[in-house]
Design a protein around this motif. Structure first.
Motif, PDB file in Angstrom:
ATOM      1  N   VAL A 198       0.693  -1.560  -0.063  1.00 44.89           N
ATOM      2  CA  VAL A 198      -0.209   0.279  -0.167  1.00 44.89           C
ATOM      3  C   VAL A 198       1.613   1.554   0.026  1.00 44.89           C
ATOM      4  O   VAL A 198       1.789   1.357   0.940  1.00 44.89           O
ATOM      5  N   ILE A 199       0.393   1.885  -1.231  1.00 47.93           N
ATOM      6  CA  ILE A 199       1.636   3.643  -1.238  1.00 47.93           C
ATOM      7  C   ILE A 199       0.832   4.977  -0.921  1.00 47.93           C
ATOM      8  O   ILE A 199      -0.263   4.621  -2.444  1.00 47.93           O
ATOM      9  N   PRO A 200       0.114   5.364   0.128  1.00 47.75           N
ATOM     10  CA  PRO A 200      -0.214   6.551  -0.138  1.00 47.75           C
ATOM     11  C   PRO A 200       0.076   7.833  -0.959  1.00 47.75           C
ATOM     12  O   PRO A 200       1.414   7.615  -1.574  1.00 47.75           O
ATOM     13  N   THR A 201      -0.919   9.239  -1.692  1.00 42.89           N
ATOM     14  CA  THR A 201      -0.822   9.733  -2.383  1.00 42.89           C
ATOM     15  C   THR A 201       0.295  10.375  -2.119  1.00 42.89           C
ATOM     16  O   THR A 201      -0.472  10.809  -1.257  1.00 42.89           O
ATOM     17  N   GLN A 202       1.507  11.611  -2.394  1.00 42.30           N
ATOM     18  CA  GLN A 202       1.921  12.940  -1.813  1.00 42.30           C
ATOM     19  C   GLN A 202       1.200  13.345  -2.829  1.00 42.30           C
ATOM     20  O   GLN A 202       1.284  14.146  -3.963  1.00 42.30           O
ATOM     21  N   SER A 203       0.982  14.427  -1.792  1.00 46.37           N
ATOM     22  CA  SER A 203       0.369  15.446  -2.594  1.00 46.37           C
ATOM     23  C   SER A 203       1.650  16.806  -3.363  1.00 46.37           C
ATOM     24  O   SER A 203       2.288  16.905  -2.728  1.00 46.37           O
ATOM     25  N   PRO A 204       0.664  17.447  -3.931  1.00 48.67           N
ATOM     26  CA  PRO A 204       1.995  19.018  -4.659  1.00 48.67           C
ATOM     27  C   PRO A 204       2.825  19.286  -3.834  1.00 48.67           C
ATOM     28  O   PRO A 204       3.723  19.727  -3.660  1.00 48.67           O
ATOM     29  N   GLU A 205       1.882  19.519  -2.279  1.00 46.23           N
ATOM     30  CA  GLU A 205       2.484  20.539  -1.909  1.00 46.23           C
ATOM     31  C   GLU A 205       3.883  19.746  -0.912  1.00 46.23           C
ATOM     32  O   GLU A 205       4.564  20.334  -0.170  1.00 46.23           O
ATOM     33  N   SER A 206       3.300  19.126  -0.470  1.00 49.89           N
ATOM     34  CA  SER A 206       3.910  17.774   0.256  1.00 49.89           C
ATOM     35  C   SER A 206       5.301  17.161  -0.420  1.00 49.89           C
ATOM     36  O   SER A 206       6.287  17.593  -0.116  1.00 49.89           O
ATOM     37  N   LEU A 207       5.071  16.973  -1.150  1.00 52.99           N
ATOM     38  CA  LEU A 207       6.354  16.799  -2.953  1.00 52.99           C
ATOM     39  C   LEU A 207       7.149  18.249  -2.830  1.00 52.99           C
ATOM     40  O   LEU A 207       8.473  18.245  -2.578  1.00 52.99           O
ATOM     41  N   GLY A 208       6.777  19.177  -2.243  1.00 50.57           N
ATOM     42  CA  GLY A 208       6.951  20.488  -2.540  1.00 50.57           C
ATOM     43  C   GLY A 208       8.992  20.733  -1.071  1.00 50.57           C
ATOM     44  O   GLY A 208       9.763  21.295  -1.725  1.00 50.57           O
ATOM     45  N   ILE A 209       7.376  20.453  -0.094  1.00 49.31           N
ATOM     46  CA  ILE A 209       8.442  20.471   1.248  1.00 49.31           C
ATOM     47  C   ILE A 209       9.414  19.789   1.068  1.00 49.31           C
ATOM     48  O   ILE A 209      10.338  19.539   1.525  1.00 49.31           O
ATOM     49  N   TYR A 210       9.397  17.656   0.761  1.00 51.48           N
ATOM     50  CA  TYR A 210      10.269  17.169   0.800  1.00 51.48           C
ATOM     51  C   TYR A 210      11.170  17.701  -0.142  1.00 51.48           C
ATOM     52  O   TYR A 210      12.202  16.960   0.384  1.00 51.48           O
ATOM     53  N   LYS A 211      10.977  17.892  -0.736  1.00 48.36           N
ATOM     54  CA  LYS A 211      11.989  18.651  -2.212  1.00 48.36           C
ATOM     55  C   LYS A 211      13.147  19.126  -1.414  1.00 48.36           C
ATOM     56  O   LYS A 211      14.878  19.117  -1.261  1.00 48.36           O
ATOM     57  N   THR A 212      12.322  20.535  -1.199  1.00 50.10           N
ATOM     58  CA  THR A 212      13.207  21.520   0.199  1.00 50.10           C
ATOM     59  C   THR A 212      14.043  20.729   1.530  1.00 50.10           C
ATOM     60  O   THR A 212      14.592  21.050   1.807  1.00 50.10           O
ATOM     61  N   PHE A 213      13.705  19.347   1.865  1.00 54.50           N
ATOM     62  CA  PHE A 213      13.891  19.505   2.579  1.00 54.50           C
ATOM     63  C   PHE A 213      15.510  18.438   2.875  1.00 54.50           C
ATOM     64  O   PHE A 213      16.911  18.087   3.317  1.00 54.50           O
ATOM     65  N   HIS A 214      14.992  17.545   1.952  1.00 52.78           N
ATOM     66  CA  HIS A 214      16.389  16.600   0.867  1.00 52.78           C
ATOM     67  C   HIS A 214      17.003  17.569   0.745  1.00 52.78           C
ATOM     68  O   HIS A 214      18.091  17.262   1.126  1.00 52.78           O
ATOM     69  N   LYS A 215      17.013  18.669  -0.506  1.00 45.69           N
ATOM     70  CA  LYS A 215      18.395  19.794  -0.137  1.00 45.69           C
ATOM     71  C   LYS A 215      18.440  20.062   1.345  1.00 45.69           C
ATOM     72  O   LYS A 215      20.544  20.230   0.897  1.00 45.69           O
ATOM     73  N   PHE A 216      18.608  20.741   2.166  1.00 44.44           N
ATOM     74  CA  PHE A 216      18.758  20.589   3.359  1.00 44.44           C
ATOM     75  C   PHE A 216      19.901  19.492   3.318  1.00 44.44           C
ATOM     76  O   PHE A 216      20.754  19.468   4.255  1.00 44.44           O
ATOM     77  N   LEU A 217      19.228  18.456   3.671  1.00 46.92           N
ATOM     78  CA  LEU A 217      19.933  17.745   4.368  1.00 46.92           C
ATOM     79  C   LEU A 217      21.665  17.115   3.230  1.00 46.92           C
ATOM     80  O   LEU A 217      22.126  17.244   3.713  1.00 46.92           O
ATOM     81  N   VAL A 218      21.730  17.388   1.991  1.00 47.31           N
ATOM     82  CA  VAL A 218      22.748  17.325   1.048  1.00 47.31           C
ATOM     83  C   VAL A 218      23.114  18.822   1.935  1.00 47.31           C
ATOM     84  O   VAL A 218      24.566  18.298   1.858  1.00 47.31           O
ATOM     85  N   ASP A 219      22.315  19.943   2.046  1.00 51.49           N
ATOM     86  CA  ASP A 219      23.872  21.094   2.053  1.00 51.49           C
ATOM     87  C   ASP A 219      23.832  20.978   3.691  1.00 51.49           C
ATOM     88  O   ASP A 219      25.161  21.909   4.348  1.00 51.49           O
ATOM     89  N   GLU A 220      23.228  19.964   4.386  1.00 55.32           N
ATOM     90  CA  GLU A 220      24.048  20.001   5.808  1.00 55.32           C
ATOM     91  C   GLU A 220      25.460  20.118   6.238  1.00 55.32           C
ATOM     92  O   GLU A 220      25.636  20.431   6.438  1.00 55.32           O
ATOM     93  N   ASN A 221      26.020  18.782   4.952  1.00 59.40           N
ATOM     94  CA  ASN A 221      27.215  18.339   4.909  1.00 59.40           C
ATOM     95  C   ASN A 221      28.657  18.987   3.568  1.00 59.40           C
ATOM     96  O   ASN A 221      29.098  18.621   3.856  1.00 59.40           O
TER      97      ASN A 221
END
Length: 479
Positions: A318-341
């Motif tokens: 079972v895989i839920p659907t990611q809303s466009p707003e959620s996807l935007g927040i997720y992409k920002t967080f992913h970039k933050f993790l990369v930039d952190e180090n």
């Protein structure tokens, strides 16, 4: 992170000039390209620390016998605790009691995650499992054991039973071979298993014994759900389909002493764990009686949701659907993790963020599934998981065990970097020694100990052999 550091410096008694100087020192010594951080931002942070930030009472700095420093660590924010059924149950179990909400939520999430392993997945990441290793860190008598008792005996006993979760005794973790044998004898093939450790330090004491395979067997379980062991003198066996989640507690001193310099930090055992922390115990003359009817109502909702997911998973995960707003927040967080180090998340040096994105996805999955709308990953749930993950990153900075404290641990890091750089073709031991400059430094004994340490914890495996019959080594994760 700099803002948090500035606040701690203010609480330690530094003025604006001292805070600014200390921030620059931190940037230059701890951050890649820290010399080029905007000067106006450093000045603004130092000024805000003395004039704007809401100051707590300065925390006493205590030096223990080992020379390390214990300071006030910020607890998990309410935003990351609330917002779903897990948060509702957490509040009912902890409000008006000294029991830490962060601990209770972590234990609830561990149980729920284990119950859904192999049944759910994150969008575009179908192989993500939901096995959960949770570590609770707090001084003695601050609610680690009470949190487990309340969740397992009051809140979720029927859920644990109905979802088929079996309990493995913590005493079984004496060695890799013994663990395999106990799991086979108990019939854990194809089962979901949960272990709670009153004293989790015992796991690492046993895993740290000479020639112990305990930690490497646990890594097998986490990554593949498989488990095998055996030797010429000990009967072993193989399990191909078993899921294991664990939770347990440490005091801060136990955590540091049990893990520091043992080769489990960095990209090893610790990167697969999530951490929860609580400071001093709250003293309360009288505890609020829990609303057992409401707790049972929430448990029933969770049981119904698990059954719904189980029925749907008969046709695939079972895989839920990611809303466009959620996807935007997720992409920002992913970039933050990369930039952190300032480097790729898979780099061996990124010890704080290694696997943190996967932990974030698991947290977000549980928030979504155990909410009123289990089919849609919302922006609100994503923001709450981001807050949780950022606090997890903060705890890793504050509490992470120091694997690089001696030459052996430093060589462990160098060996890992060499194998990542040379993946996937494999490297001979001699080439690894050349990469680590062993001949020039004369650290032959330390290199041998480091290599054996990585072998013992299951980080290294043999890929094949050269024409001259020399073993070609690779990292377990890259195999």
């Amino acid at each position: 992170f700099l803002q948090s550091t500035a606040g701690k410096l203010r609480n330690a008694g530094l003025d604006e000039e001292g805070i600014e100087a200390a921030l620059w020192n931190f940037l230059k010594t701890r951050c890649e390209d820290g010399d080029n951080y905007p000067a106006d931002k450093v000045s603004a942070l130092a000024k805000a620390a003395t004039e704007v930030f809401n100051a707590e009472e300065p925390t006493v700095v205590v030096f223990n016998e080992g020379g390390s420093v214990t300071t006030n660590i910020i607890n998990l924010d309410d935003t990351a605790i609330d917002g779903d059924w897990i948060g509702e149950m957490t509040r009912e179990l902890t409000d008006d009691t000294p029991v830490p909400p962060a601990f209770t939520r972590s234990i609830i999430k561990t149980i729920l995650s284990e119950s859904l392993d192999r049944m759910v997945a994150f969008p575009h990441h179908p192989t993500l499992h939901t096995r959960h290793w949770s570590i609770l860190i707090a001084p003695a008598q601050t609610g680690k054991g009470e949190s487990w008792s309340r969740v397992s005996q009051w809140a979720l006993p029927n859920y644990i039973k109905d979802s088929g979760i079996l309990k493995a005794d913590s005493g079984w973790y004496s060695s890799g071979e013994h663990l395999v044998k106990k799991f086979i004898d108990t019939g854990f093939e194809g089962q979901r298993v949960l272990t709670q450790f009153d004293e989790m330090r015992l796991l690492f004491e046993k895993g740290g014994l000479s020639n112990s395979t305990l930690i490497s067997r646990l890594l097998e379980l986490f990554e593949s759900g498989g488990l095998s062991a055996g030797s010429l003198t000990h009967e072993g066996g193989t399990l191909t389909d078993v899921s294991l989640s664990m939770t347990g507690g440490f005091t801060p001193d136990q955590f540091r002493n049990a893990l520091s310099g043992k080769g489990v930090a960095g990209d090893g055992f610790m990167s697969r764990c999530v951490i929860s922390y609580c400071g001093d115990r709250k003293d309360m003359m009288q505890w609020q009686e829990p609303n057992t009817a409401l707790i049972q109502e929430i448990q029933k909702k969770m049981q119904d949701r698990w059954m719904e997911i189980k029925n749907l998973s008969g046709h695939g995960k079972v895989i839920p659907t990611q809303s466009p707003e959620s996807l935007g927040i997720y992409k920002t967080f992913h970039k933050f993790l990369v930039d952190e180090n300032g480097k790729d998340l898979t780099d061996a040096g990124s010890q704080y963020t290694t696997r943190l994105e996967d932990h974030f996805k698991r947290d977000l999955l549980m928030r979504t599934i155990f909410s009123d709308d289990p089919h849609t990953i919302t922006a609100d749930a994503t923001m709450r998981s981001v807050e949780w993950a950022k606090h997890e990153l903060y705890l890793r900075h504050e509490l992470w065990p120091a694997d690089a404290g001696d030459e052996v641990a430093k060589l462990c890091v160098q060996i890992t970097k060499c194998l990542r750089k040379k993946a996937p073709q494999g490297v001979t031991r001699l080439r690894i020694m050349e990469y680590c400059n062993v001949k020039r430094s004369g650290l032959y004994d330390q290199f041998d100990r480091a290599f054996k340490s990585l072998l013992r914890c299951g980080a290294l495996v043999v890929l094949g052999q050269t024409k001259k019959k020399s073993d070609l080594w690779v990292l377990y994760d890259n195999n």
